[in-house]
Design a protein around this motif. Structure first.
Motif, short mmCIF file in Angstrom:
data_model
loop_
_atom_site.label_atom_id
_atom_site.label_comp_id
_atom_site.label_asym_id
_atom_site.label_seq_id
_atom_site.Cartn_x
_atom_site.Cartn_y
_atom_site.Cartn_z
N GLY A 24 1.38 -2.31 -1.01
CA GLY A 24 1.90 -1.31 -1.94
C GLY A 24 2.85 -1.92 -2.95
N ARG A 25 2.63 -1.58 -4.23
CA ARG A 25 3.41 -2.18 -5.31
C ARG A 25 4.66 -1.39 -5.66
NH1 ARG A 25 0.54 -6.47 -4.06
NH2 ARG A 25 -1.19 -7.02 -5.43
N GLY A 26 4.97 -0.35 -4.88
CA GLY A 26 6.12 0.49 -5.22
C GLY A 26 7.44 -0.06 -4.71
N LYS A 74 -2.50 2.29 5.25
CA LYS A 74 -1.91 3.59 4.92
C LYS A 74 -3.00 4.65 4.77
CE LYS A 74 1.77 4.17 2.04
NZ LYS A 74 2.52 4.29 0.77
N ASN A 107 2.84 7.69 -7.57
CA ASN A 107 4.27 7.58 -7.85
C ASN A 107 4.49 6.76 -9.12
OD1 ASN A 107 7.03 7.13 -7.80
ND2 ASN A 107 7.12 6.71 -5.59
N ASP A 115 7.29 7.39 -10.85
CA ASP A 115 8.67 7.80 -11.15
C ASP A 115 9.54 6.58 -11.42
OD1 ASP A 115 10.57 9.76 -11.66
OD2 ASP A 115 11.51 9.42 -9.72
N GLU A 116 8.92 5.51 -11.76
CA GLU A 116 9.57 4.24 -12.03
C GLU A 116 11.01 4.34 -12.56
OE1 GLU A 116 7.31 0.47 -13.54
OE2 GLU A 116 7.66 1.84 -15.20
N GLY A 117 11.98 4.32 -11.64
CA GLY A 117 13.37 4.41 -12.06
C GLY A 117 14.22 3.29 -11.50
N GLY A 154 11.87 8.91 -6.84
CA GLY A 154 10.97 7.78 -6.59
C GLY A 154 10.72 7.60 -5.10
N GLU A 155 11.66 8.05 -4.28
CA GLU A 155 11.46 8.00 -2.83
C GLU A 155 10.37 9.01 -2.51
OE1 GLU A 155 11.80 8.55 1.42
OE2 GLU A 155 11.87 10.09 -0.14
N GLU A 156 9.38 8.61 -1.73
CA GLU A 156 8.15 9.40 -1.68
C GLU A 156 8.32 10.84 -1.20
OE1 GLU A 156 5.70 6.75 0.55
OE2 GLU A 156 6.54 7.34 2.47
N ASN A 196 0.87 6.58 -3.23
CA ASN A 196 0.94 5.17 -3.61
C ASN A 196 1.54 5.02 -5.00
OD1 ASN A 196 -1.93 4.71 -1.75
ND2 ASN A 196 -0.27 3.24 -1.61
N ASN A 197 1.99 3.82 -5.26
CA ASN A 197 2.52 3.47 -6.57
C ASN A 197 1.36 3.34 -7.59
OD1 ASN A 197 3.13 0.60 -8.23
ND2 ASN A 197 4.70 2.16 -8.35
N THR A 252 -0.56 0.13 -7.49
CA THR A 252 -1.44 0.07 -6.32
C THR A 252 -2.78 0.73 -6.65
OG1 THR A 252 0.56 0.32 -4.97
CG2 THR A 252 -1.55 0.55 -3.85
#
Ligand SMILES: Cc1cc2nc3c(=O)[nH]c(=O)nc-3n(C[C@H](O)[C@H](O)[C@H](O)COP(=O)(O)O)c2cc1C
Ligand code: SF4
Ligand code: FES
Lengths: 167, 443
Positions: free
Chosen positions: B60-62, B71, B87, B89-91, B178-180, B214-215, B218
């Motif tokens: 996972g790239r997040g 997963k 996701n 929400d890149e912050g 950003g937290e899932e 997923n990010n 990903t």
């Protein structure tokens, strides 16, 4: 429709309600509340900021408790719960931007406008905010105009140009 | 526009034409949606599909680097209503790759999400897009309309019996989303406060239904993995660190931007691609995986290769792949002060150790930076971080603690100098000129 009246009344215009309906349609029929974030953005765009009355009107339209909508409006940073200037400038000062001038860009805007963060110029034109990472650190310094327009590589000349453009 | 360079273009193949190459016809011209078509026409079983992703060792790239195939395999088969969520929400300070993925090539993420939905049996999906990037959100909605009109989304996709629809949800300025599980709460129209885990989203996700999240990067990798085969993708990187990765390089380099390189590429090579150090100055420190990752001193970093295992061995994390480069003009106390302020500001406030601890960290670093530090402050900071880590609902508390511990560990003399002399070790004028905002000689 008289826009001045629309600004004063907590009721949303028919156009705004149509936009909210489009957002509601993205979610399962029994999950209208999912559209509250978008609906508050639409309301803020129309009214300039979110008064308690406007938030309650949004909640009413979506069939949720006003306090539930207020919780959302107060949790997310980009909702304005107080009036702001015609142009809200949000400058990112987080570390990656600061390394390439984010803080200096904010200082420069402060000096040009004669205001600090969270202040509005006396003519009601500009409000300045400090922002967190906007996911654009490679383009630093970056700033947002009215939440939706991102400006990149904001060195002094670019800032001067932007401020002059804002009528 | 973010400059790009690459050693082995995969995710960035579509970026060559900049803003002119994002639309559906461009994506199709470079082979887009071919993998989705192949999966549906060959009636590939979800199990075979997941096995192929497992072979690729895509992680996972997040930020957490969890194996993606594994997963997906956690999703209960029988559940009637399931979701796939992306996701964007890149912050995480320093990260700006997902924005460019959606800007220059939104359809690879869309295709990846449709294929994921097929693999896990979801009929509906959402992409949660960071509040500050409205223009990107708009483009993504346009891309969704294109995909829907072409029959890639909706009922009976490409004439198969598989149906799936996808929508964009726009955030509005809260890092914690950003937290899932904070993100899922946010889609439900609530405050984005993370949930206790377990249950994990695969069992209790969006609206309480099984959900794969997923990010963006990903999902965007999925069509390419299917195109070349899982094994070949793995072979691009190194064992246990499959494929290529986007690195967002920011800070004191000549060409900040996104760079796609094979996992295992030496950091020195990445730095060279980013144009080397700005003004030829000396490298001081690097945060290799977004602001939540421990900082590494220059000499340690120069020995690392860019992959999960090498960076972990050096004592940090590959995280989101955000490489924050700092040169000798940086005051490490001031740098840490800004990061600590960020976590204090963004803590959602549910857990006492995080809510109170992040405030303590900020206030103590702030007073050191402003000449009011006390000799016992460094111990105090370490003690506060001890009380935050592993004691909260989500990893934001640890993310606030890592920078504090690592900055003090590697740059202790600078903190001590501040406390003793009540000023920066680095001359303020040198710091001021380091940012490049002021022209030399100007006021
Ligand atoms: C405080 C915090 C912020 C996070 N921010 C992001 C983010 O912006 N983007 C992201 O993809 N993952 C973020 N994550 C990680 C997600 O919780 C989750 O692990 C990830 O989206 C899973 O996707 P992946 O397996 O493809 O990496 C964050 C986690 C924490 C604790
Ligand atoms: S650790 Fe912090 S951000 Fe995470 S849930 Fe607890 S209070 Fe909220
Ligand atoms: S730190 Fe400013 S955009 Fe990321």
């Amino acid at each position: 429709m008289n826009t001045h009246n629309a600004m004063l009344s907590p009721e949303l215009s028919a156009a705004a309600l149509r936009k909210i309906d489009r957002e509601v349609a993205k979610y399962p029929a029994d999950q209208k509340q999912s559209a509250v974030m978008a609906a508050l953005v639409i309301a803020q765009d129309e009214k300039g900021w979110l008064s308690k009355e406007t938030i309650a009107a949004v909640a009413g339209y979506l069939g949720m408790a006003p306090i539930a909508a207020y919780e959302v409006a107060s949790f997310y940073n980009m909702y304005d719960l107080h009036p702001v200037g015609r142009y809200k400038l949000t400058v990112c000062t987080n570390l990656p931007c600061a390394l390439s001038g984010g803080v200096h860009a904010a200082d420069y805007v402060k000096q040009k406008l004669g205001i600090d963060f969270n202040e509005t110029t006396p003519d009601g034109k500009f409000t300045l905010k400090e922002g967190e990472c906007m996911g654009a650190c490679g383009d630093a310094p970056v700033l947002l105009v009215n939440n939706k327009r991102m400006c990149s590589f904001m060195l002094p000349e670019q800032i001067d140009k932007l401020l002059a453009e804002c009528k | 526009m973010a400059l790009i360079d690459t050693i082995n273009p995969l995710l960035t193949t579509g970026w060559a034409k900049g803003d002119a190459g994002w639309s559906l016809k461009d994506y199709e011209a470079r082979g887009g949606y071919k993998q989705l078509r192949r999966v549906l026409e060959s009636k590939m079983t979800p199990d075979d599909l997941i096995a192929e992703i497992k072979k690729s060792v895509l992680r996972g790239r997040g930020g957490a680097g969890f194996p993606t195939g594994l997963k997906w395999s956690f999703m209960p088969k029988a559940a009637p209503e399931k979701y796939v969520v992306c996701n964007t929400d890149e912050g995480e300070p320093g990260t700006f790759k997902d924005r460019d993925l959606l800007r220059f090539d939104p359809h690879s993420t869309i295709e990846g999400m449709i294929i994921a939905a097929y693999a896990v049996g979801a009929k509906r999906g959402y992409n949660y897009i960071h509040g500050e990037i409205f223009e990107i959100y708009q483009r993504f909605e346009e891309a969704l309309d294109q995909a829907r009109a072409a029959g890639y989304l909706g009922s009976n996709i490409l004439g198969s019996d598989f149906s799936f629809d996808l929508f964009a949800h726009h955030g509005w300025g809260a890092y914690i989303c950003g937290e899932e599980t904070g993100l899922l709460e946010s889609i439900e129209g609530k405050k984005g406060q993370p949930r206790y885990k377990p249950p994990f989203p695969a069992n209790f996700g969006l609206y309480g239904k099984p959900t794969t999240i997923n990010n963006t990067e990903t999902f965007a990798a999925i069509p390419f993995i299917l195109g070349m085969g899982g094994e070949a993708y793995l072979g691009l990187g190194k064992p246990n660190n499959g494929g290529t990765k986007l690195f967002s390089v920011s800070g004191h380099v000549n060409r900040p931007g996104n760079y796609e390189v094979p996992m295992g590429t030496p950091f020195a090579k990445l730095l060279e691609m980013a144009g080397g150090m700005r003004g030829g100055r000396k490298l001081k420190a690097v945060i290799p995986g977004g602001s939540s990752a421990p900082v590494l001193p220059a000499d340690v970093m120069m020995e690392c290769t860019m992959d999960y295992d090498s960076i972990a061995k050096a004592g940090s994390m590959l995280g989101s792949g955000a490489v924050i480069v700092m040169d000798e003009t940086v005051c490490m106390v001031k740098a840490l002060e800004r990061l600590s302020y960020f976590y204090f500001e963004e803590s959602c406030g549910q857990c006492t150790p995080c809510r109170e601890g992040s405030g303590w960290l900020y206030r103590v670093v702030h007073r050191i930076e402003h000449g009011q530090g006390r000799p016992e402050d460094l111990d105090l900071l370490n003690r506060v971080t001890d009380n935050m880590m592993g004691k909260t609902i989500c990893a934001l508390a640890a993310a606030a603690a890592f920078p504090v511990r690592s900055f003090i560990k590697h740059f202790k003399t600078e903190f001590e100098y501040h406390i003793e002399n009540k000023k920066c070790l680095i001359d303020p004028e040198v710091q001021r000129m380091g940012s490049g905002f002021f022209k030399a000689g100007a006021a």
